[in-house]
Scaffold this motif. Structure first.
Motif, PDB file in Angstrom:
ATOM      1  N   ASP A 172     -24.118 -10.911  -8.476  1.00 39.34           N
ATOM      2  CA  ASP A 172     -25.284 -10.190  -7.948  1.00 39.34           C
ATOM      3  C   ASP A 172     -25.180 -10.044  -6.434  1.00 39.34           C
ATOM      4  N   ARG A 173     -24.788 -11.132  -5.749  1.00 36.92           N
ATOM      5  CA  ARG A 173     -24.658 -11.083  -4.294  1.00 36.92           C
ATOM      6  C   ARG A 173     -23.518 -10.157  -3.878  1.00 36.92           C
ATOM      7  N   ALA A 174     -22.458 -10.091  -4.675  1.00 39.30           N
ATOM      8  CA  ALA A 174     -21.312  -9.245  -4.334  1.00 39.30           C
ATOM      9  C   ALA A 174     -21.613  -7.769  -4.586  1.00 39.30           C
ATOM     10  N   LEU A 175     -22.396  -7.473  -5.603  1.00 37.71           N
ATOM     11  CA  LEU A 175     -22.677  -6.073  -5.934  1.00 37.71           C
ATOM     12  C   LEU A 175     -23.608  -5.398  -4.934  1.00 37.71           C
ATOM     13  N   LEU A 176     -24.528  -6.147  -4.375  1.00 38.94           N
ATOM     14  CA  LEU A 176     -25.483  -5.554  -3.438  1.00 38.94           C
ATOM     15  C   LEU A 176     -24.770  -4.918  -2.241  1.00 38.94           C
ATOM     16  N   PRO A 177     -23.840  -5.622  -1.571  1.00 37.49           N
ATOM     17  CA  PRO A 177     -23.144  -4.965  -0.462  1.00 37.49           C
ATOM     18  C   PRO A 177     -22.290  -3.777  -0.909  1.00 37.49           C
ATOM     19  N   VAL A 178     -21.725  -3.853  -2.098  1.00 44.74           N
ATOM     20  CA  VAL A 178     -20.909  -2.743  -2.596  1.00 44.74           C
ATOM     21  C   VAL A 178     -21.786  -1.504  -2.795  1.00 44.74           C
ATOM     22  N   PHE A 179     -22.945  -1.683  -3.396  1.00 46.75           N
ATOM     23  CA  PHE A 179     -23.861  -0.550  -3.574  1.00 46.75           C
ATOM     24  C   PHE A 179     -24.374  -0.051  -2.229  1.00 46.75           C
ATOM     25  N   ALA A 180     -24.654  -0.976  -1.316  1.00 54.33           N
ATOM     26  CA  ALA A 180     -25.121  -0.572   0.017  1.00 54.33           C
ATOM     27  C   ALA A 180     -24.057   0.265   0.719  1.00 54.33           C
ATOM     28  N   LEU A 181     -22.818  -0.167   0.650  1.00 56.68           N
ATOM     29  CA  LEU A 181     -21.731   0.585   1.279  1.00 56.68           C
ATOM     30  C   LEU A 181     -21.568   1.945   0.610  1.00 56.68           C
ATOM     31  N   ALA A 233     -17.748  -1.722   6.914  1.00 59.21           N
ATOM     32  CA  ALA A 233     -17.426  -2.662   5.842  1.00 59.21           C
ATOM     33  C   ALA A 233     -17.435  -4.098   6.353  1.00 59.21           C
ATOM     34  N   ALA A 234     -16.894  -4.330   7.543  1.00 58.59           N
ATOM     35  CA  ALA A 234     -16.877  -5.686   8.104  1.00 58.59           C
ATOM     36  C   ALA A 234     -18.289  -6.190   8.361  1.00 58.59           C
ATOM     37  N   THR A 235     -19.145  -5.315   8.860  1.00 56.76           N
ATOM     38  CA  THR A 235     -20.539  -5.700   9.101  1.00 56.76           C
ATOM     39  C   THR A 235     -21.243  -6.047   7.795  1.00 56.76           C
ATOM     40  N   ILE A 236     -21.022  -5.247   6.778  1.00 57.88           N
ATOM     41  CA  ILE A 236     -21.643  -5.512   5.471  1.00 57.88           C
ATOM     42  C   ILE A 236     -21.110  -6.819   4.884  1.00 57.88           C
ATOM     43  N   LYS A 237     -19.805  -7.051   4.983  1.00 55.18           N
ATOM     44  CA  LYS A 237     -19.217  -8.294   4.459  1.00 55.18           C
ATOM     45  C   LYS A 237     -19.772  -9.509   5.187  1.00 55.18           C
ATOM     46  N   GLY A 285     -22.655  -9.739   6.733  1.00 54.16           N
ATOM     47  CA  GLY A 285     -24.064  -9.879   6.363  1.00 54.16           C
ATOM     48  C   GLY A 285     -24.261 -10.427   4.959  1.00 54.16           C
ATOM     49  N   ALA A 286     -23.289 -10.193   4.072  1.00 48.73           N
ATOM     50  CA  ALA A 286     -23.409 -10.662   2.686  1.00 48.73           C
ATOM     51  C   ALA A 286     -23.158 -12.157   2.567  1.00 48.73           C
ATOM     52  N   LYS A 287     -22.506 -12.753   3.574  1.00 43.36           N
ATOM     53  CA  LYS A 287     -22.171 -14.187   3.556  1.00 43.36           C
ATOM     54  C   LYS A 287     -21.437 -14.548   2.262  1.00 43.36           C
ATOM     55  N   MET A 288     -20.390 -13.785   1.980  1.00 46.32           N
ATOM     56  CA  MET A 288     -19.634 -13.952   0.736  1.00 46.32           C
ATOM     57  C   MET A 288     -18.166 -14.283   1.026  1.00 46.32           C
ATOM     58  N   GLU A 289     -17.920 -15.089   2.046  1.00 47.75           N
ATOM     59  CA  GLU A 289     -16.551 -15.440   2.395  1.00 47.75           C
ATOM     60  C   GLU A 289     -15.837 -16.001   1.173  1.00 47.75           C
ATOM     61  N   GLY A 290     -14.643 -15.503   0.923  1.00 47.43           N
ATOM     62  CA  GLY A 290     -13.852 -15.974  -0.206  1.00 47.43           C
ATOM     63  C   GLY A 290     -14.212 -15.326  -1.530  1.00 47.43           C
ATOM     64  N   ILE A 291     -15.321 -14.621  -1.595  1.00 46.24           N
ATOM     65  CA  ILE A 291     -15.732 -13.965  -2.841  1.00 46.24           C
ATOM     66  C   ILE A 291     -15.604 -12.457  -2.675  1.00 46.24           C
ATOM     67  N   LEU A 292     -16.234 -11.924  -1.649  1.00 44.08           N
ATOM     68  CA  LEU A 292     -16.152 -10.497  -1.356  1.00 44.08           C
ATOM     69  C   LEU A 292     -15.054 -10.335  -0.310  1.00 44.08           C
ATOM     70  N   VAL A 293     -13.876  -9.954  -0.753  1.00 42.43           N
ATOM     71  CA  VAL A 293     -12.703  -9.966   0.114  1.00 42.43           C
ATOM     72  C   VAL A 293     -12.383  -8.583   0.666  1.00 42.43           C
ATOM     73  N   ASN A 294     -12.596  -7.536  -0.122  1.00 38.06           N
ATOM     74  CA  ASN A 294     -12.124  -6.221   0.257  1.00 38.06           C
ATOM     75  C   ASN A 294     -13.132  -5.162  -0.170  1.00 38.06           C
ATOM     76  N   LEU A 295     -13.420  -4.232   0.706  1.00 42.87           N
ATOM     77  CA  LEU A 295     -14.271  -3.090   0.380  1.00 42.87           C
ATOM     78  C   LEU A 295     -13.472  -1.825   0.656  1.00 42.87           C
ATOM     79  N   GLN A 296     -13.443  -0.905  -0.303  1.00 38.95           N
ATOM     80  CA  GLN A 296     -12.677   0.327  -0.146  1.00 38.95           C
ATOM     81  C   GLN A 296     -13.497   1.513  -0.617  1.00 38.95           C
ATOM     82  N   VAL A 297     -13.127   2.672  -0.105  1.00 40.27           N
ATOM     83  CA  VAL A 297     -13.714   3.929  -0.561  1.00 40.27           C
ATOM     84  C   VAL A 297     -12.718   4.548  -1.537  1.00 40.27           C
TER      85      VAL A 297
END
Length: 142
Positions: A48-57, A117-121, A123-135
């Protein structure tokens, strides 16, 4: 009489041992069930925490004009006017589109996306879980 007493003591002893074994087995099952429940809950919360930043991005990229033209630049695979595929030897044996000269190769847009993407990552405080965001417009990773 001795045989009767022995039989009674044996039966009582067997009953006690079987009862204790059953209680121990039940306690182990309860502990395993609790661990599985806690683990499932942790994964669910992390997802749930990982999906929110992905949807936000995703929504942010859709709203920014600088990213709005990327799907049209790429075009649907195998359609007239769409970007061609790289030869297999250049694509490492994969099917990859030639992104040269598109917004996906624009250094300014890449830098802007990486900053967002770095700002969203962070803000999500998901170190080690949310590693990469791509378009990936039209399933093409920029």
């Amino acid at each position: 009489l001795t045989l009767f007493v022995f039989g009674c003591l044996f039966a009582i002893g067997l009953y006690v041992v079987l009862s204790l074994a059953h209680e121990q087995e039940q306690a182990s099952r309860d502990e395993a069930r609790d661990l599985a429940t806690r683990t499932a809950s942790w994964f669910s919360d992390a997802l749930d925490r990982a999906l929110l930043p992905v949807f936000a991005l995703s929504r942010l990229v859709e709203q920014l004009d600088m990213f709005a033209t990327i799907p049209e630049e790429i075009g649907a695979a195998f359609h007239t006017g769409s970007l061609p595929f790289l030869p297999p030897e250049e694509a490492g044996g994969f099917m990859r589109r030639n992104m040269t000269g598109t917004s996906c190769s624009d250094a300014e847009k890449i830098e802007r996306f990486n900053n967002i993407a770095a700002t969203i990552k962070r803000g999500a405080k998901m170190e080690g879980i949310l590693v990469n965001l791509q378009v990936a417009p039209l399933a093409v990773v920029c």
